[in-house]
Scaffold this motif. Structure first.
Motif, PDB file in Angstrom:
ATOM      1  N   THR A  96      48.038  43.233  36.272  1.00 27.83           N
ATOM      2  CA  THR A  96      48.636  41.925  36.540  1.00 27.83           C
ATOM      3  C   THR A  96      48.161  40.845  35.572  1.00 27.83           C
ATOM      4  O   THR A  96      48.334  39.657  35.847  1.00 27.83           O
ATOM      5  CB  THR A  96      48.348  41.481  37.990  1.00 27.83           C
ATOM      6  OG1 THR A  96      46.941  41.438  38.185  1.00 27.83           O
ATOM      7  CG2 THR A  96      49.000  42.405  38.994  1.00 27.83           C
ATOM      8  N   SER A  97      47.588  41.242  34.432  1.00 31.62           N
ATOM      9  CA  SER A  97      47.263  40.247  33.411  1.00 31.62           C
ATOM     10  C   SER A  97      48.581  39.628  32.930  1.00 31.62           C
ATOM     11  O   SER A  97      49.644  40.231  33.055  1.00 31.62           O
ATOM     12  CB  SER A  97      46.519  40.897  32.237  1.00 31.62           C
ATOM     13  OG  SER A  97      47.377  41.807  31.560  1.00 31.62           O
ATOM     14  N   ILE A  98      48.506  38.438  32.374  1.00 26.97           N
ATOM     15  CA  ILE A  98      49.724  37.745  31.959  1.00 26.97           C
ATOM     16  C   ILE A  98      50.504  38.579  30.943  1.00 26.97           C
ATOM     17  O   ILE A  98      51.729  38.710  31.039  1.00 26.97           O
ATOM     18  CB  ILE A  98      49.398  36.338  31.393  1.00 26.97           C
ATOM     19  CG1 ILE A  98      48.829  35.436  32.489  1.00 26.97           C
ATOM     20  CG2 ILE A  98      50.635  35.703  30.770  1.00 26.97           C
ATOM     21  CD1 ILE A  98      49.801  35.137  33.619  1.00 26.97           C
ATOM     22  N   ALA A 135      47.817  50.723  47.189  1.00 28.81           N
ATOM     23  CA  ALA A 135      46.609  50.688  46.353  1.00 28.81           C
ATOM     24  C   ALA A 135      46.712  49.596  45.284  1.00 28.81           C
ATOM     25  O   ALA A 135      45.731  48.879  45.023  1.00 28.81           O
ATOM     26  CB  ALA A 135      46.380  52.054  45.706  1.00 28.81           C
ATOM     27  N   PHE A 136      47.872  49.456  44.669  1.00 31.65           N
ATOM     28  CA  PHE A 136      48.089  48.436  43.648  1.00 31.65           C
ATOM     29  C   PHE A 136      47.865  47.048  44.237  1.00 31.65           C
ATOM     30  O   PHE A 136      47.161  46.222  43.657  1.00 31.65           O
ATOM     31  CB  PHE A 136      49.508  48.565  43.083  1.00 31.65           C
ATOM     32  CG  PHE A 136      49.875  47.503  42.082  1.00 31.65           C
ATOM     33  CD1 PHE A 136      49.474  47.611  40.759  1.00 31.65           C
ATOM     34  CD2 PHE A 136      50.624  46.401  42.466  1.00 31.65           C
ATOM     35  CE1 PHE A 136      49.809  46.634  39.832  1.00 31.65           C
ATOM     36  CE2 PHE A 136      50.970  45.418  41.549  1.00 31.65           C
ATOM     37  CZ  PHE A 136      50.565  45.535  40.227  1.00 31.65           C
ATOM     38  N   HIS A 141      44.691  44.505  43.244  1.00 33.74           N
ATOM     39  CA  HIS A 141      44.969  43.227  42.584  1.00 33.74           C
ATOM     40  C   HIS A 141      44.971  42.042  43.548  1.00 33.74           C
ATOM     41  O   HIS A 141      45.383  40.944  43.171  1.00 33.74           O
ATOM     42  CB  HIS A 141      46.298  43.316  41.822  1.00 33.74           C
ATOM     43  CG  HIS A 141      46.239  44.280  40.686  1.00 33.74           C
ATOM     44  ND1 HIS A 141      45.540  44.040  39.522  1.00 33.74           N
ATOM     45  CD2 HIS A 141      46.757  45.524  40.550  1.00 33.74           C
ATOM     46  CE1 HIS A 141      45.639  45.072  38.718  1.00 33.74           C
ATOM     47  NE2 HIS A 141      46.374  45.988  39.314  1.00 33.74           N
ATOM     48  N   GLY A 142      44.512  42.263  44.787  1.00 33.75           N
ATOM     49  CA  GLY A 142      44.381  41.171  45.747  1.00 33.75           C
ATOM     50  C   GLY A 142      45.703  40.550  46.170  1.00 33.75           C
ATOM     51  O   GLY A 142      45.773  39.340  46.393  1.00 33.75           O
ATOM     52  N   LEU A 143      46.729  41.356  46.296  1.00 32.88           N
ATOM     53  CA  LEU A 143      48.056  40.840  46.629  1.00 32.88           C
ATOM     54  C   LEU A 143      48.411  40.980  48.106  1.00 32.88           C
ATOM     55  O   LEU A 143      49.486  40.551  48.520  1.00 32.88           O
ATOM     56  CB  LEU A 143      49.117  41.555  45.779  1.00 32.88           C
ATOM     57  CG  LEU A 143      48.954  41.424  44.262  1.00 32.88           C
ATOM     58  CD1 LEU A 143      49.965  42.306  43.542  1.00 32.88           C
ATOM     59  CD2 LEU A 143      49.086  39.980  43.842  1.00 32.88           C
ATOM     60  N   HIS A 152      55.291  47.978  37.795  1.00 36.98           N
ATOM     61  CA  HIS A 152      53.873  47.946  37.407  1.00 36.98           C
ATOM     62  C   HIS A 152      53.226  49.313  37.620  1.00 36.98           C
ATOM     63  O   HIS A 152      52.525  49.827  36.739  1.00 36.98           O
ATOM     64  CB  HIS A 152      53.107  46.907  38.247  1.00 36.98           C
ATOM     65  CG  HIS A 152      53.203  45.523  37.731  1.00 36.98           C
ATOM     66  ND1 HIS A 152      52.351  45.015  36.793  1.00 36.98           N
ATOM     67  CD2 HIS A 152      54.057  44.518  38.047  1.00 36.98           C
ATOM     68  CE1 HIS A 152      52.657  43.759  36.544  1.00 36.98           C
ATOM     69  NE2 HIS A 152      53.699  43.430  37.290  1.00 36.98           N
ATOM     70  N   VAL A 153      53.443  49.888  38.777  1.00 36.41           N
ATOM     71  CA  VAL A 153      52.821  51.174  39.118  1.00 36.41           C
ATOM     72  C   VAL A 153      53.344  52.281  38.216  1.00 36.41           C
ATOM     73  O   VAL A 153      52.569  53.037  37.626  1.00 36.41           O
ATOM     74  CB  VAL A 153      53.073  51.512  40.612  1.00 36.41           C
ATOM     75  CG1 VAL A 153      52.729  52.965  40.908  1.00 36.41           C
ATOM     76  CG2 VAL A 153      52.273  50.579  41.510  1.00 36.41           C
TER      77      VAL A 153
END
Length: 151
Positions: free
Chosen positions: A54-56, A18-19, A23-25, A47-48
């Protein structure tokens, strides 16, 4: 009432899918070599588990949580930074953008270091396959993970 972190009801394996989709990964993962996928997947777990996007700035926070809240070794960090896929990602984002994001996050690192001391134990970087079938909420309870930081 505490705010529910994203992906709480999913297993870690489901949350990673899902992550990546959110985030288009997916395409980036499809093009990676297997060794690189393993490194990036471990990082995406951070991250999860800590509820980061995924912002800087939150990428910089994820680095802090990786260093202070996991049992990653310096060799693992070096190996990750040596990956051609990581070097390409840095090139795509650009050093100036990365530097600005990390400067904005500089005050986050002492907070992350302090909060990581409150974890019941550090997240296992290299040996976490057993947790893929656990819900993210269960993992967070087990390790004492709460919301990482505000954006």
């Amino acid at each position: 009432m505490r705010e529910k972190l994203p992906y709480s009801d999913l297993t870690l394996a489901e949350a990673l899918v899902a992550f990546r989709q959110h985030h288009g990964l997916d395409l980036k993962y499809a093009d990676m070599r297997e060794g690189a996928k393993a490194h990036f997947e471990r990082y995406d777990m951070v991250h999860v588990l800590f509820g980061l996007d995924t912002s800087i700035r939150q990428e910089a926070q994820a680095d802090g949580w990786t260093l202070f809240g996991t049992d990653i070794s310096l060799r693992d960090v070096r190996d990750f930074m040596d990956l051609p896929e990581e070097k390409q990602l840095i090139k795509e984002v650009g050093w100036a953008t990365i530097a600005k994001g990390y400067l904005r996050a500089i005050t986050d690192y002492p907070v992350i270091a302090w909060k990581s001391r409150k974890l019941r134990r550090k997240w296992r970087w290299p040996d976490n396959a057993d947790y893929r079938s656990w819900t993210v909420a269960r993992i967070r309870r087990e390790f004492g993970i709460e919301r990482a930081l505000a954006a």
